[in-house]
Design a protein around this motif. Structure first.
Motif, PDB file in Angstrom:
ATOM      1  N   ARG A 156       0.822  -1.214   0.000  1.00 24.51           N
ATOM      2  CA  ARG A 156       0.000   0.000   0.000  1.00 24.51           C
ATOM      3  C   ARG A 156       0.855   1.261   0.000  1.00 24.51           C
ATOM      4  N   LYS A 157       2.121   1.145   0.426  1.00 25.92           N
ATOM      5  CA  LYS A 157       3.017   2.303   0.473  1.00 25.92           C
ATOM      6  C   LYS A 157       3.651   2.613  -0.877  1.00 25.92           C
ATOM      7  N   VAL A 158       3.581   1.666  -1.801  1.00 21.91           N
ATOM      8  CA  VAL A 158       4.110   1.905  -3.142  1.00 21.91           C
ATOM      9  C   VAL A 158       3.193   2.901  -3.844  1.00 21.91           C
ATOM     10  N   PRO A 159       3.731   3.973  -4.437  1.00 21.76           N
ATOM     11  CA  PRO A 159       2.861   4.953  -5.108  1.00 21.76           C
ATOM     12  C   PRO A 159       1.975   4.289  -6.163  1.00 21.76           C
ATOM     13  N   ALA A 160       0.729   4.719  -6.234  1.00 24.25           N
ATOM     14  CA  ALA A 160      -0.233   4.110  -7.157  1.00 24.25           C
ATOM     15  C   ALA A 160       0.260   4.098  -8.606  1.00 24.25           C
ATOM     16  N   PRO A 161       0.866   5.161  -9.125  1.00 23.42           N
ATOM     17  CA  PRO A 161       1.374   5.094 -10.499  1.00 23.42           C
ATOM     18  C   PRO A 161       2.440   4.012 -10.688  1.00 23.42           C
ATOM     19  N   VAL A 162       3.245   3.765  -9.651  1.00 25.59           N
ATOM     20  CA  VAL A 162       4.265   2.718  -9.730  1.00 25.59           C
ATOM     21  C   VAL A 162       3.605   1.336  -9.707  1.00 25.59           C
ATOM     22  N   ARG A 163       2.559   1.201  -8.904  1.00 25.66           N
ATOM     23  CA  ARG A 163       1.801  -0.061  -8.927  1.00 25.66           C
ATOM     24  C   ARG A 163       1.226  -0.301 -10.319  1.00 25.66           C
ATOM     25  N   GLY A 164       0.776   0.756 -10.960  1.00 26.57           N
ATOM     26  CA  GLY A 164       0.255   0.635 -12.314  1.00 26.57           C
ATOM     27  C   GLY A 164       1.311   0.201 -13.308  1.00 26.57           C
ATOM     28  N   GLU A 165       2.550   0.645 -13.104  1.00 29.22           N
ATOM     29  CA  GLU A 165       3.622   0.261 -14.018  1.00 29.22           C
ATOM     30  C   GLU A 165       3.878  -1.241 -13.992  1.00 29.22           C
ATOM     31  N   LEU A 166       3.652  -1.864 -12.839  1.00 33.20           N
ATOM     32  CA  LEU A 166       3.783  -3.320 -12.774  1.00 33.20           C
ATOM     33  C   LEU A 166       2.737  -4.008 -13.644  1.00 33.20           C
ATOM     34  N   LEU A 167       1.534  -3.443 -13.711  1.00 28.33           N
ATOM     35  CA  LEU A 167       0.507  -4.002 -14.591  1.00 28.33           C
ATOM     36  C   LEU A 167       0.943  -3.934 -16.049  1.00 28.33           C
TER      37      LEU A 167
END
Length: 490
Positions: free
Chosen positions: A66-77
């Protein structure tokens, strides 16, 4: 990413055809090729303790995720999407092998899955809140979205990759961890996807997978306070049962379930195109789609003409091995589904419907080894018949004649489901009236009932949906987040 428990490992076996009626044998599940009835793999079942350990591992992993910035989480997708795209043919063949989709449709599901991943990757930049003027001087007020925590995901076999992805992608980009229970008929696909997540760099245990008995999973989800929400796609009966199990703890629940989708043919319809769209929307994947066309309402002024065109169209629909390029329809998924469809055919006959296409089943050698059913078209069907009310989940179409549009609308709505619908007409007033009055979450004008796009909300009403949340599109994030309102004295 997945628990390291040995019970999550599958065992490849030599092809045997002695497992055709069940997926569960003692303490294991088996994967079967529906074209040949051969066992592809065996999967030991997890017990309650192992399920609880998977939940605990996912909950622990979520604290950092949850601490990973949302845009970075999106980059994993986006990384996951690229890996799928690089191996689309390989993945498509696996879908064909394990659940029986024709190869072109298996590959198409991979590309559809990629579209979902790329859309939801962008949602990482749209996890927005609001700043709202306070009526109090010196107060700054705003809202923000936050992840729920750890969520349960329960998915079916008929869309074995795209449905898990369209549930998991918004959950992940929102900052949740996932405990995933896939269908037993598609465990090889599911296990391979878990490996792909690891390869893409999704942190360990952010997604864990359960190979376990469905009721045990539901009971464990209900009892474990670390599970904050559950999203489910499957049959209405199963979804309602899960809802009842979860309700005492007030677990947030989303369910997309059955459909009995109408397709209305008005006198001014393009009959040729309508017939093609009925094949596309009602028979691809052997009719095993929740949005599949099943009830065809035809105006009596064109009834016989349409019926003749429909039969001619069906004569050009090839049932065959799903790996053959000429095949339009492959097998149904397993013995249970085969027997269910055959029983509905017999019920329809006993209630007075006339089978005008599909009486004979394929007798070729290739068909004897699998769960192949020729498409069925019934005439003289009324809305009171079982075939017009219950979801069959197979290549079975029912013709219903009507003379009055208002009465047709009433009949179309006279079922418990409300997922998808189609009308074929050139009259804009008729189309708009239909859009307003049909009781379905998806409405199509001169299009197949199965059509949808990743950036648009997807879901049904009435007994089709529970929870009021839509899947797909920007709406999907709402199920996986909660809103926080913040007041700051400046």
């Amino acid at each position: 990413m997945m628990n390291s428990s040995s019970s999550c490992k599958y065992i490849l076996t030599s092809g045997r055809d002695d497992m055709t009626s069940t997926f569960m044998q003692q303490e294991k599940l088996v994967s079967i090729n529906p074209s040949t009835k051969q066992v592809l793999a065996e999967f030991p079942l997890m017990n309650k303790v192992e399920i609880e350990e998977s939940i605990a591992a996912a909950a622990a992993a979520q604290k950092n995720w949850r601490k990973v910035p949302a845009p970075v989480r999106g980059e994993l997708l986006l990384k996951i999407a690229q890996l799928l795209e690089d191996r689309a043919e390989e993945w498509g063949l696996l879908v064909t092998t394990e659940v029986g989709k024709c190869l072109r449709d298996g590959v198409a599901e991979i590309h559809r899955s990629i579209s979902f991943l790329r859309f939801f990757a962008g949602e990482g930049y749209r996890m927005t809140g609001e700043t709202i003027p306070s009526r109090q001087a010196g107060v700054f007020a705003y809202t923000k979205q936050q992840p729920l925590g750890t969520v349960g995901v329960i998915t079916p076999w008929n869309v074995p990759l795209a449905i898990p992805i369209w549930k998991m992608a918004p959950a992940l980009v929102a900052g949740n961890s996932i405990v995933w229970k896939p269908a037993p008929q598609s465990l090889m696909i599911s296990q391979k996807f878990m490996s792909l997540l690891e390869e893409a760099g999704v942190p360990k245990n952010v997604v864990t997978m359960l190979i376990a008995d469905g009721p045990l999973v539901s009971e464990t989800f209900a009892a474990d306070e670390q599970i904050k929400a559950v999203t489910f796609t499957g049959s209405t009966r199963t979804g309602q049962t899960i809802h009842q199990v979860l309700a005492p703890r007030g677990v947030r629940f989303q369910a997309e379930m059955g459909g009995k989708n109408p397709f209305i043919i008005m006198p001014d319809a393009d009959i040729k195109q309508a017939c093609l769209d009925i094949v596309s929307g009602g028979l691809l994947d052997a009719g095993q789609r929740c949005t599949a066309t099943s009830r065809i309402f035809v105006h009596d002024s064109i009834y016989e003409t349409f019926r003749d065109h429909m039969i001619a169209t069906l004569n050009n629909v090839t049932l065959g091995l799903p790996t053959d390029e000429s095949s339009i329809i492959g097998p149904v998924v397993d013995q249970r589904q085969y027997d269910t469809i055959r029983s509905y055919v017999e019920i329809a006959k006993s209630e007075g419907a006339t089978l005008i296409y599909g009486e004979d089943e394929p007798e070729e050698e290739w068909a004897q080894g699998g769960f192949f059913i020729k498409p069925k078209l019934f005439d003289h069907v009324t809305q009171q018949m079982t075939i017009a009310n219950e979801e069959i989940f197979g290549p079975v179409l029912a013709l219903i004649q009507f003379s009055d549009f208002e009465d047709c609308l009433k009949q179309s709505n006279a079922i418990e489901y409300g997922l998808s619908s189609t009308i074929y007409t050139r009259d804009i007033a008729t189309a708009m009236k239909y859009t307003d009055e049909i009781e379905s979450g998806l409405v199509h004008i001169n299009m197949p009932s199965t059509y949808s796009e990743p950036h648009m909300p997807f879901g049904g009403i009435k007994a089709t949906g529970i929870g009021g949340f839509r899947e797909q599109g920007s709406h999907a994030i709402k199920f996986f987040t909660e809103w926080k309102t913040v007041y700051v004295r400046t």
